[in-house]
Each structure stands twice: as C-alpha cells, then as structure tokens.
Motif scaffolding. Structure first.
Motif, PDB file in Angstrom:
ATOM      1  N   ARG A  59      -6.653   5.426  33.329  1.00  0.00           N
ATOM      2  CA  ARG A  59      -6.002   5.907  34.553  1.00  0.00           C
ATOM      3  C   ARG A  59      -4.487   5.968  34.375  1.00  0.00           C
ATOM      4  O   ARG A  59      -3.825   6.909  34.821  1.00  0.00           O
ATOM      5  N   LYS A  60      -3.931   4.965  33.734  1.00  0.00           N
ATOM      6  CA  LYS A  60      -2.478   4.893  33.587  1.00  0.00           C
ATOM      7  C   LYS A  60      -1.942   5.997  32.683  1.00  0.00           C
ATOM      8  O   LYS A  60      -0.857   6.553  32.938  1.00  0.00           O
ATOM      9  N   TYR A  61      -2.704   6.333  31.626  1.00  0.00           N
ATOM     10  CA  TYR A  61      -2.211   7.294  30.643  1.00  0.00           C
ATOM     11  C   TYR A  61      -2.929   8.647  30.713  1.00  0.00           C
ATOM     12  O   TYR A  61      -2.902   9.408  29.752  1.00  0.00           O
ATOM     13  N   ALA A  62      -3.564   8.921  31.863  1.00  0.00           N
ATOM     14  CA  ALA A  62      -4.203  10.223  32.099  1.00  0.00           C
ATOM     15  C   ALA A  62      -5.199  10.577  31.000  1.00  0.00           C
ATOM     16  O   ALA A  62      -5.227  11.708  30.509  1.00  0.00           O
ATOM     17  N   ILE A  63      -6.019   9.609  30.619  1.00  0.00           N
ATOM     18  CA  ILE A  63      -7.100   9.831  29.666  1.00  0.00           C
ATOM     19  C   ILE A  63      -8.357  10.118  30.482  1.00  0.00           C
ATOM     20  O   ILE A  63      -8.747   9.296  31.314  1.00  0.00           O
ATOM     21  N   PRO A  64      -8.995  11.255  30.299  1.00  0.00           N
ATOM     22  CA  PRO A  64     -10.069  11.651  31.220  1.00  0.00           C
ATOM     23  C   PRO A  64     -11.367  10.863  31.131  1.00  0.00           C
ATOM     24  O   PRO A  64     -12.140  10.871  32.081  1.00  0.00           O
ATOM     25  N   TYR A  65     -11.613  10.185  30.012  1.00  0.00           N
ATOM     26  CA  TYR A  65     -12.878   9.469  29.880  1.00  0.00           C
ATOM     27  C   TYR A  65     -12.649   8.032  29.409  1.00  0.00           C
ATOM     28  O   TYR A  65     -11.815   7.765  28.532  1.00  0.00           O
ATOM     29  N   SER A  66     -13.429   7.111  29.991  1.00  0.00           N
ATOM     30  CA  SER A  66     -13.469   5.718  29.547  1.00  0.00           C
ATOM     31  C   SER A  66     -14.915   5.416  29.178  1.00  0.00           C
ATOM     32  O   SER A  66     -15.840   5.757  29.917  1.00  0.00           O
ATOM     33  N   SER A  67     -15.123   4.779  28.030  1.00  0.00           N
ATOM     34  CA  SER A  67     -16.483   4.590  27.540  1.00  0.00           C
ATOM     35  C   SER A  67     -16.642   3.247  26.848  1.00  0.00           C
ATOM     36  O   SER A  67     -15.667   2.630  26.397  1.00  0.00           O
ATOM     37  N   THR A  68     -17.885   2.799  26.772  1.00  0.00           N
ATOM     38  CA  THR A  68     -18.241   1.636  25.946  1.00  0.00           C
ATOM     39  C   THR A  68     -19.186   2.060  24.823  1.00  0.00           C
ATOM     40  O   THR A  68     -19.742   1.222  24.136  1.00  0.00           O
ATOM     41  N   ASP A  69     -19.351   3.375  24.651  1.00  0.00           N
ATOM     42  CA  ASP A  69     -20.353   3.930  23.735  1.00  0.00           C
ATOM     43  C   ASP A  69     -19.677   4.630  22.559  1.00  0.00           C
ATOM     44  O   ASP A  69     -19.494   5.852  22.563  1.00  0.00           O
ATOM     45  N   TYR A  70     -19.336   3.880  21.528  1.00  0.00           N
ATOM     46  CA  TYR A  70     -18.639   4.432  20.368  1.00  0.00           C
ATOM     47  C   TYR A  70     -19.474   5.471  19.612  1.00  0.00           C
ATOM     48  O   TYR A  70     -18.972   6.553  19.291  1.00  0.00           O
ATOM     49  N   PRO A  71     -20.754   5.208  19.311  1.00  0.00           N
ATOM     50  CA  PRO A  71     -21.527   6.201  18.550  1.00  0.00           C
ATOM     51  C   PRO A  71     -21.598   7.569  19.226  1.00  0.00           C
ATOM     52  O   PRO A  71     -21.490   8.599  18.564  1.00  0.00           O
TER      53      PRO A  71
END
Length: 725
Positions: free
Chosen positions: A449-461
């Motif tokens: 949210r702070k750096y305007a990154i559109p996706y947050s994930s816990t799924d690296y593969p």
C-alpha cells in the motif's frame, strides 16, 4: 482474508485484507473460529501507539540511546527517517486463538486435518503457527473455552514457579482475566486462595469460584487482612497479576508473606523493592516468562525441538495441554469470564470499549467457505503434507497496468532490510514492482500500500509463473536464498539476491548447475551494493590507472548483536562472517580488479563474529578484512584503506573518501551512500532492457567460494584455495 492490525505510529486499529499464510515447514495452518482479546496486553499496545512521539521515547530510553548512536554514525536525517519507518510497521494483534486444522507443513506430527486446536495465533481468519505452539482441544471443551488456553498458560506458568502445595495459602493480587484463572488453578491445586482487586465486580466474580476475595482500597488493608486470615503467619506465596506503575504492590506482597515465602510476578508493576522487607524474611522473588519453558527459544518454537519431558516437565506446549485438560475436568471454568461475543466485522466495538470494564471479549469468526486455494508450496519452498481450500494467497490492492517493456519486478521478503532500505531505494529509481511476497502477508501488504505495489502475496511459486514478472529481488533470511534463487532461475527470471548467495558448498553447486542450465537466458547477481557506491567506483577508477598490486585493509566495526539473533544460527543465518563479511570480500575483489585465489582467516579471541580474513588475489594484490564485533560504537562502522604504487586512499563510512599521491584527486564527500540506490536502478534497467548481470557469474561464484572458505580456513588453520570449494 481479514486480520486485525495495529498501526504503532498512530494507534489506529483496522481490519486489513491480507493474503492468507501459506503452509510452512513445521507449521500448522488453522482456520480460526474464536479469538480472545487480551484486555491487558492489547490495551497496553494500543495506548502506546496512541502516545505522542515524545511519550514513546520516554517509555523506551534504550531505543533513544540507539537512535543517538545512529545519528552519530549515519546522520540525523537518515535516523529520523528510519525511526518513522519502524513506527509505521503494522503489528498483528492477538495471541489467543481456537480453530480447526486445514493444513500441515512438512515435519508436523500429532495433528490431522479437521482437528480442533488452540494456539497463540493472532486475530486473523487463517493463521500459521509452529506445531509446538498448538494443542489439541479435548472433545468436552468448547471452542469458546479453548480460546482461553494461552492466557491460561500465562497464569499457570506463574503458579508452576511458585510451586504451591496442598493446604498452602496463596494471595492473588489483581483479579483481571489472568488473576481469575490463576485463582481457580491455585484452588485446583488444593490451596486456599485470597484475592484482591479494586473492582467490586471482579471481586464478586472471584467469590463465585470460591475465592476469598476483597476490594482493595482505603477501607481495607490487604496486609492486615492476610495476617488475620492466616492467624499472623502470613501467606505462603503471592501471585501478582496486576498492572500498575505503583511500588505499593510489591511492598505489600512482601509484608503479607510468611518467612521464606514466594512472590511471583506475572503482571507489570513498579519494582522499587525495599531490601529490608525481603532480607528479614528471606523471601524469594521471580518474574514469570509468558507461557513457560520454550518461549522465545527458536529451537523450540520454530524448529520444533522439544525439551525432554524427564528434564523439563512443563514446557509452554504442555502448559497449553494442562490448561485444556483442567477445563475438561471442570476444575477451570472460563465461560463466566466472557463479557461479550462480537463478530470479527464489529471488532471496533471491542477495542473502543476496553475501559468500560469486563474481563474477556471473544471475537467470533464465520465458517463460510473460502473462494480460493492456499498453495502447497510456501515462501520457503517447503511442500505441505495436506491442505484444503481456504482464503486467497494473493490480494489485489490496485489496478495498475504493466507492459512487458516495463520490466515488472517481484520482491520476495518484507523484513527490516526491505522496509528500511530496499523499497525506499527502489522507489527512488521509478522501477515498477508488481508484487511483494512475504511469509504472513501482513507486512508485505502494508508495504504494498505504501509503495503502490498492486499485489501482495504469500505464494512464491505462483508468482514465479507470472510471465509479466521479469526480475526477482530476494531479501529473505539467508537459509532461503539458495532454493528461492534456483526456483527463480528455472522460471527464467533475472535475480538479485541479498547476500550471502548460499550457506554451504552443496547449495553453491546447486546454484551453479541452475546457472549453467539456463544458458544465459536468466542470470543471478548478489546484493553487494558497496561496489556501486560512488566512493567505491571512484576508488576503482583511481586504482586502475596503475598495474601495480594493491593492498586493501578493510574494517567492519559491526558491533555486537545478541547471540540468540537468527543471523548467528548456522542453519538460518550462517553466522556473521558468511552473512556480512562477504560484503567486503566482494569489495576487495572489485577494488583490486582481481579474483581471489586463496583465503586465510583467524578468529579473534575465539569469537565467531570477530575475525581477520586474508585474501590473496590472482594479480598479486592482497586484502585484509577485519570483521569485529568488539569495537567501540563511536568508531566508524566501515573503513577501507587502499595502497598502491605510492598512492593511498582512505574511505570513511562511505561518506568521505580522501586521496594521497593522486595528481587530480584529493577528496570526495557525500551523505552516506553505500550504493543501494545505484544497485537497484541498474538491476531494474537491465531487467527492462535485457542487459547483462550486474556482477558477472565469474565474480559472483568467486566471492561465494571465497566466503565459504573462511570458516574452513579458521577450522583448519591453513590457507584454503578457492578451487577447493
């Protein structure tokens, strides 16, 4: 999924939509049914968050001293910036969770899908908890009651330290939630229990459990009352579960105790102790640590290395089980302690009414079906044994459009380095980051949210399968670097992995094979940012005007860090020499313009984080890297000398470079610049344009081999040829 978060800077509490945690090695994945709001701990955290910056500083003098030291070495602006970034870190609230098992990581034993369990998971719809912090709920204990397990274990551990015996008299000071539970557990041990609290409602509730409870205040002297009830002998022990800054509680506890009585502190009080009170009665005083033995021990909690039962009968996990068993036998009754039951969506009502009174608030979680699937591979690459559909492992936070020409990046890891250094530096480059991957999703989502990154994930593969992502920046703990780098290379991504590249020769060979397999279609560089500093680049330029060998003397005045820090763990951090001294091994290679051919090293005083490392370069140059943790903090953290052909260069803390013997150069002064900004800018540009690796594989491989040779040189007390690794 939804999770309750506290903003430490403002004190705001909010319900955040975060990616569900993935199934980690040795962890149990739990779908939450109830959580218990701790009126004590959580209220204290919220009040700290709402305090002014000055009030925060007053309450943490040790942190203020650290900030002053940082100002001296790194300057005021960077220190203030670092403090505000630290305060802006999201804090998950809650540690009393009851739910059902929906996933099991590798190595987990004793649990199966569908088990009802209690854990110290936070207020979140899905939690991932190490198996030693999870206990099965007996069939005759409700989920509501099981939510009290962890808070009950806190009280139980204090009682275990007091070692009550049948027929003894104990006093419980403070009849809040932990006090009520402690009083019941003492009664179950066959003790007579006397309770004190200022709140009449709490006193009356304790009386219903058979506790001799009284209201403290001007009209009642607790010391005289205990002496009256014990016929002048005094109580055998005092359990303090109160929270107050006053020193009166500890003084009264001593005065009401019999000779050689025991006082156990579970709560938080003033501790200005009168020596005479304790000396004359030979009283013992002990502070109880959370849930019991194993707490804050990574070997126990994270690696599931249990303490032998014959030697440590009651660990934190066995305390969990004991609390649940006591509930099952009816000796601990918690249902009357419940003040309110509130749906998760109405969490604000609970936190806004903490001062109204009451003991326990339960948050109720829905059991509706979830739309997506938790992956069977975690951020660490550990495959889960079992898993069933739950909440989504990736959340969308914006609608930014990415084009292949943008060279979108993924960043893996959301720890201090990412937050304090990497993302601020990357943001200044205007590079496009599409997704941030983190273990729990909480910090990653806040940073997204702070750096305007559109996706947050816990799924690296799954992220690696995204064809739009062209480059991956890896900033996770050191033991994850190798597997994550190999996975990214196999997916055709260019990789910038934070140092060290790997922790052992086996991992290095695996990475080497992966590099050879991609045949230049993807590449890997290591985050040796020092070589990209304007000071280091100026040194290289000046030294390269002569073919004479160079003598490098580099000192890293790293300072001591606690021995229980993960970087000291050989399996996780690899030790500070592998994890940090490698920076200057690479810098020495860069400044001399020559690969390392042999390494010698000697520990200083037998300390694992103090050593002198000797490097012999192919072109005849030599380097000495002194990595010390026993130096004075007022000395510069990093200092580099370079001598060649009658000329000398002196670099102080990457802020000032001085030259002697050079016709056209005398000095270069900047604010501290260790090269992070230029490193990330170059990485983003080369990913975008298809350029070559930041550091050639020849140099990356050489620095990795030289670094891995250091512990071998120390152990065998000989020069180690890099070719041996």
């Amino acid at each position: 999924m939804q999770q309750i978060i506290l903003n430490f800077k403002t004190g705001d509490i909010y319900l955040e939509n975060v990616p569900a945690p993935s199934v980690e090695l040795g962890h149990v994945l739990i779908e939450t049914r109830y959580t218990l709001v701790s009126q004590g701990t959580e209220k204290m955290l919220v009040e700290f968050g709402k305090a002014s910056l000055f009030q925060k500083a007053r309450s943490q003098p040790a942190k203020v001293r650290q900030a002053l030291e940082k100002i001296r070495t790194e300057g005021l602006f960077s220190t203030v910036e670092a403090v505000f970034r630290k305060l802006d870190e999201p804090l998950p609230l809650g540690y009393c969770n009851a739910g059902v098992v929906i996933g099991l990581g590798n190595g987990v034993v004793g649990f199966k899908l569908g088990d009802r369990v209690a854990s110290n998971g936070p207020h979140a719809e899905v939690v991932s908890v190490p198996q030693n912090l999870v206990a099965k709920i007996p069939d005759n204990v409700s989920d509501e009651a099981a939510a009290f397990t962890v808070i009950g274990a806190i009280g139980l551990q204090g009682i275990r330290l007091a070692k009550p015996e049948l027929g003894e008299t104990f006093v419980v000071v403070g009849l809040g939630l932990i006090g009520q539970i402690s009083a019941q557990l003492l009664k179950a041990n066959g003790c007579r229990v006397i309770g004190f609290d200022f709140d009449l409602a709490k006193v009356e509730l304790a009386q219903k459990f058979g506790i001799d409870s009284m209201v403290s205040g001007d009209e009642l002297d607790p010391v005289k009352e205990v002496m009256r009830l014990t016929k002048g002998v005094g109580c055998d022990g005092v359990i303090i579960t109160a929270s107050t800054k006053s020193n009166q509680v500890i003084a009264q506890a001593a005065q009401m105790s019999r000779k050689r009585g025991r006082i156990i502190l579970v709560g938080v009080i003033g501790l200005d102790i009168n020596r005479a009170d304790f000396y004359e009665k030979e009283l013992s005083f002990q502070v109880s640590c959370s849930y019991g033995p194993g707490r804050y021990d990574d070997n126990y909690e994270e690696k599931a290395l249990d303490y032998p039962l014959a030697f440590v009968r009651w660990t934190e996990n066995r305390n969990f089980e004991a609390v649940l068993d006591t509930m099952g036998r009816g000796a601990l009754i918690v249902e009357p302690l419940i003040t309110r039951r509130t749906p998760l969506a109405d969490f604000g009502y609970v936190y806004n009414n903490m001062d109204v009174g009451g003991l326990a608030s339960l948050l109720v979680f829905g059991s509706d079906s979830r739309p997506a699937l938790i992956p069977s591979d975690s951020i660490s690459g550990s495959r889960a044994v079992h898993v069933r559909p739950v909440a989504s492992s990736t959340v969308k936070l914006g609608d930014w459009i990415f084009l292949p020409a943008d060279g979108p990046l993924a960043i893996v890891g959301a720890g201090n380095f990412t937050k304090m250094t990497a993302l601020p530096a990357i943001a200044a480059t205007k590079a496009r980051i599409k997704v941030i991957v983190s273990a729990t999703g909480v910090t990653g989502t806040a940073l997204a949210r702070k750096y305007a990154i559109p996706y947050s994930s816990t799924d690296y593969p799954t992220i690696l399968g995204d064809n739009e992502v062209k480059g991956v920046i890896i900033t996770t703990r050191h033991n994850l670097h190798s597997a994550q780098t190999i996975a990214a290379l196999k997916a055709g991504k260019c990789v910038l992995v934070e140092k060290p590249l790997c922790l052992n020769a086996v991992e290095f060979k695996e990475i080497e094979c992966a590099v050879e397999a991609v045949k230049g279609k993807a590449w890997v560089s290591v985050g040796f940012n020092r070589r990209f500093s304007p000071h280091a680049e100026q040194m290289r330029k000046l030294l390269s005007t002569s073919s004479a060998p160079v003598s490098i003397i580099a000192t890293m005045n790293a300072g001591a860090i606690p021995l229980n820090h993960w970087v000291h763990d050989p399996e996780v951090g690899g030790g500070r020499l592998l994890g940090e001294a490698c920076h200057f091994i690479d810098l020495a290679m860069f400044l001399t313009g020559s690969l390392v051919e042999a390494v010698g090293a000697s520990e200083i005083g037998g300390a694992s984080d103090c050593a002198s490392i000797l490097l012999r370069h192919v072109n005849g140059s030599t380097s000495v890297v002194n990595y010390i943790a026993n130096g004075n903090r007022d000395l510069s953290k990093e200092r580099v000398e370079a001598h060649s052909d009658g000329r000398s260069l002196l670099l102080d803390n990457f802020r000032e470079l001085r030259g002697l013997g050079f016709r056209s150069f005398t000095s270069l002064k900047t604010k501290q610049d260790k090269g992070h900004g230029r490193q990330f800018a170059l990485f983003a540009e080369r990913v975008k344009t298809g350029g070559a690796a930041l550091i050639s594989w020849l140099e990356v491989a050489n620095s990795a081999r030289a670094t891995l040779a250091v512990p071998l040189a120390i152990a065998e007390r000989r020069w180690i040829s890099v070719s041996e690794i």
